[in-house]
Scaffold this active site. Structure first.
Site, PDB file in Angstrom:
ATOM      1  NE  ARG A   1      -0.311   0.267   4.997  1.00 51.29           N
ATOM      2  CZ  ARG A   1      -0.671   0.936   6.089  1.00 51.29           C
ATOM      3  NH1 ARG A   1      -1.724   1.729   6.042  1.00 51.29           N
ATOM      4  NH2 ARG A   1       0.000   0.823   7.212  1.00 51.29           N
TER       5      ARG A   1
ATOM      6  CB  THR B   1      10.563   2.111   7.926  1.00 55.31           C
ATOM      7  OG1 THR B   1      10.443   1.171   8.994  1.00 55.31           O
ATOM      8  CG2 THR B   1      10.087   1.454   6.637  1.00 55.31           C
TER       9      THR B   1
ATOM     10  CE  LYS C   1      10.611  -2.635   8.428  1.00 56.10           C
ATOM     11  NZ  LYS C   1       9.558  -3.441   9.108  1.00 56.10           N
TER      12      LYS C   1
ATOM     13  CE  LYS D   1       7.815  -1.336   5.411  1.00 58.28           C
ATOM     14  NZ  LYS D   1       7.107  -2.531   5.926  1.00 58.28           N
TER      15      LYS D   1
ATOM     16  CG  ASP E   1       9.090  -5.557   5.509  1.00 57.57           C
ATOM     17  OD1 ASP E   1       8.739  -6.648   5.026  1.00 57.57           O
ATOM     18  OD2 ASP E   1       8.382  -4.896   6.301  1.00 57.57           O
TER      19      ASP E   1
ATOM     20  CD  GLU F   1       9.654  -7.259   8.677  1.00 59.56           C
ATOM     21  OE1 GLU F   1       8.577  -7.149   9.294  1.00 59.56           O
ATOM     22  OE2 GLU F   1      10.540  -6.384   8.716  1.00 59.56           O
TER      23      GLU F   1
ATOM     24  CG  ASP G   1       5.487  -8.415   9.778  1.00 58.99           C
ATOM     25  OD1 ASP G   1       4.623  -8.638  10.648  1.00 58.99           O
ATOM     26  OD2 ASP G   1       5.676  -7.280   9.308  1.00 58.99           O
TER      27      ASP G   1
ATOM     28  CE  LYS H   1       4.112  -4.689  12.090  1.00 58.77           C
ATOM     29  NZ  LYS H   1       4.812  -5.771  11.398  1.00 58.77           N
TER      30      LYS H   1
ATOM     31  CG  ASP I   1       9.973  -2.425  12.322  1.00 55.55           C
ATOM     32  OD1 ASP I   1      10.393  -1.322  11.921  1.00 55.55           O
ATOM     33  OD2 ASP I   1       9.187  -3.132  11.661  1.00 55.55           O
TER      34      ASP I   1
ATOM     35  CG  ASP J   1       9.959   3.464  11.956  1.00 53.89           C
ATOM     36  OD1 ASP J   1       9.154   2.510  12.034  1.00 53.89           O
ATOM     37  OD2 ASP J   1      10.417   3.869  10.876  1.00 53.89           O
TER      38      ASP J   1
END
Length: 361
Positions: free
Chosen positions: A34, A144, A169, A171, A198, A226, A251, A275, A328, A330
């Site tokens: 997204r 991230t 990290k 993406k 990730d 990830e 994840d 999470k 993780d 942030d």
């Protein structure tokens, strides 16, 4: 003045309330799943008969949690209020009753359990991280980088390092040249910065193996990769983890303790990202962390695009279950207005400092 163990009816939860705020992001948050330009911050308040308030946060995203502000509001006003109102926050059966109050709606359940725990902390003059058994209020987070071109990634990486972050990290999407992007970042920040990537389920297993091996040959020195494949593809996740030298972290494949157990039994992943919004609350996340430890799997606590209330709860969990890890967490760094108060964590570069014991709320 701190409150010391109030007695009787003053401790009873009298109601739950939901407050929704839309906050713009400093930059677009872009993943393989997204793009977001703003975050809906959904805070649940639990109030007791003496007027004290505890807060929790529900992370909402149709694409990630399957929940919205409207669904959280309905769940809180209905079955979750039915379970919670009229009881004391230290009722030992309350977390389990919240967990089974309705099917799904993990983020709503988590927000209510966290609000109740925060209210209990307010009543006892402690902080949630202390109730969870953490010894230190300080921990570290990564930062991230949204999926972008190699040049844009490198520029963002340098900026975050200048802000004081030592772990990044990145993406990546299926459409990206992930190897070029990570190589550009490594060249820009040097060898002293730890890099994670990730994929958010972006690749097929064979693609993941090819790309990760190419990164290994390029010498970019990744800490881990990830969720390289689809969440429900445990055979694919197992194949990737077995075929590469870089540690693999699950994840989206992991929500509950049962998922962690399945991961442990069917794959060789090195870590799991837990999470609160996926697990359904503090109690379920603690159980998942315990199963991971029992199977020798490392734990990182992550977040969604959340405000400081959600990050404070998740950081309390992180400080309790894996204090030595760079987590993780942030999410609040993305917000133009981070909505900080003296009841939420403070953020300084990569350090999260949890709040001290609350006063009379």
């Amino acid at each position: 003045m701190a409150v010391s163990h109030p007695a009787g009816a003053d401790r009873t939860i009298t109601g739950l309330r939901v407050e929704v705020t839309s906050v713009a992001l400093k930059a677009p948050f872009v993943t393989s799943v997204r793009r977001a330009d703003a975050a809906q911050i959904v805070v649940v308040e639990a109030r007791d008969a003496a007027g004290r308030v505890g807060m929790g946060e529900a992370a909402v995203s149709w694409r990630v949690t399957g929940e919205s502000a409207e669904s959280v509001t309905a769940a809180v006003a209905g079955p979750l209020s039915d379970v919670v109102v009229g009881r004391a926050p230290d009722d030992r059966a309350l977390p389990e009753d919240i967990a089974v109050a309705l099917w799904g709606n993990a983020s709503a359940r988590s927000a209510v359990e966290c609000a109740v725990a925060d209210l209990r902390a307010a009543q006892t003059g402690s902080a949630v991280w202390q109730l969870l058994g953490a010894r230190s209020p300080s921990l570290r987070t990564d930062r991230t980088l949204s999926a972008a071109s190699p040049r844009e990634l490198a520029e963002a990486a340098v900026g975050h390092c200048e802000e004081g972050f030592g772990v990044l990290k990145i993406k990546v999407r299926a459409s990206d040249d992930a190897v070029a992007g990570v190589r550009e970042v490594r060249a820009a920040v040097g060898d002293g910065v730890r890099l994670r990537i990730d994929a958010n389920q972006a690749w097929r297993p064979d693609e993941a193996v090819r790309i990760i091996r190419e990164m290994e040959r390029a010498g970019v020195d990744l800490e881990f990769v990830e969720q390289p494949v689809a969440a429900d593809d445990l055979p694919g996740l197992a194949a990737v983890a077995a075929a590469v030298e870089t540690p693999v972290m699950a994840d989206e494949s992991v929500r509950t303790a049962a998922d962690v157990r399945a991961i442990a039994e069917r794959t060789s992943v090195s870590l799991v990202n837990l999470k609160l919004a996926k697990a359904g609350g503090l109690t379920a996340a603690e159980r998942a962390a315990e199963v991971a430890r029992d199977h020798g799997i490392g734990v990182i606590v992550g977040c969604m695009l959340e405000g400081p209330v959600g990050i404070t709860a998740a950081a309390g969990l992180a400080a309790a279950v894996a204090p030595e890890v760079v987590h993780d967490l942030d999410g609040a760094h993305w917000l133009v207005d981070p909505l900080l108060t003296d009841r939420t964590a403070a953020f300084s570069a990569d350090t999260i400092l949890l709040p001290s014991a609350p006063g009379d709320r």
